[in-house]
Design an enzyme around this catalytic site. Structure first.
Site, short mmCIF file in Angstrom:
data_model
loop_
_atom_site.label_atom_id
_atom_site.label_comp_id
_atom_site.label_asym_id
_atom_site.label_seq_id
_atom_site.Cartn_x
_atom_site.Cartn_y
_atom_site.Cartn_z
N CYS A 57 0.84 -1.20 0.00
CA CYS A 57 0.00 0.00 0.00
C CYS A 57 0.89 1.26 0.00
CB CYS A 57 -0.89 -0.01 1.24
SG CYS A 57 -2.03 1.38 1.25
N CYS A 59 0.05 4.31 0.73
CA CYS A 59 -0.42 5.39 1.60
C CYS A 59 0.07 5.25 3.02
CB CYS A 59 -1.94 5.42 1.60
SG CYS A 59 -2.63 5.41 -0.02
N CYS A 78 -5.37 -4.92 0.44
CA CYS A 78 -5.03 -5.18 1.84
C CYS A 78 -6.19 -5.89 2.55
CB CYS A 78 -4.72 -3.87 2.54
SG CYS A 78 -6.11 -2.73 2.50
N CYS A 87 -10.84 1.03 1.58
CA CYS A 87 -9.55 1.41 0.98
C CYS A 87 -9.24 2.82 1.46
CB CYS A 87 -9.64 1.36 -0.54
SG CYS A 87 -8.19 2.07 -1.36
#
Ligand code: SF4
Length: 115
Positions: A57, A59, A78, A87
């Protein structure tokens, strides 16, 4: 940025683009009304895919990427997305999200423009 020019990175962008368009349909979610958001996240996934072979991911901040890969929690999609359709990057949005468009498509050129 050298990685943008590399063929390997370019292939990762294409792979993550295909993944995102397929997964958004499979989960009946939608991309953001702001294509730059979608583009930046897909590019971020491609960067990790290029570097580590898996799309972590983009972020999150990691102290140790290899350890995160072992845990297998934040490899896209995820666990929170797989289990609850959440998300937090806003790549895959539910239809009632105020940031959601009605689109499950994004042009590859749009992603490249935002690299
Ligand atoms: S929050 Fe989960 S589903 Fe969304 S981009 Fe990150 S890893 Fe992928």
């Amino acid at each position: 940025m050298d990685s943008i020019k590399s063929e390997k990175f370019s292939n990762c962008v294409k792979e993550m683009h295909k993944f995102a368009e397929t997964y958004v349909q499979q989960t009946n979610t939608f991309f953001s009304i702001d294509p730059s958001v979608t583009s930046v996240i897909i590019a971020g996934l491609a960067t990790y895919k290029n570097q580590y072979g898996v799309p972590l991911c983009p972020c999150r901040n990691y102290h140790n990427e290899e350890a995160e890969i072992e845990l297998n929690y934040w490899i896209c999609p995820c666990v929170s997305m797989r289990e609850r359709k959440e998300c937090h990057c806003k790549l895959f949005l539910q239809s009632d999200d105020s940031s959601a468009s009605e689109s499950q498509k994004i042009n590859l050129d749009t992603i490249y423009k935002n690299l």
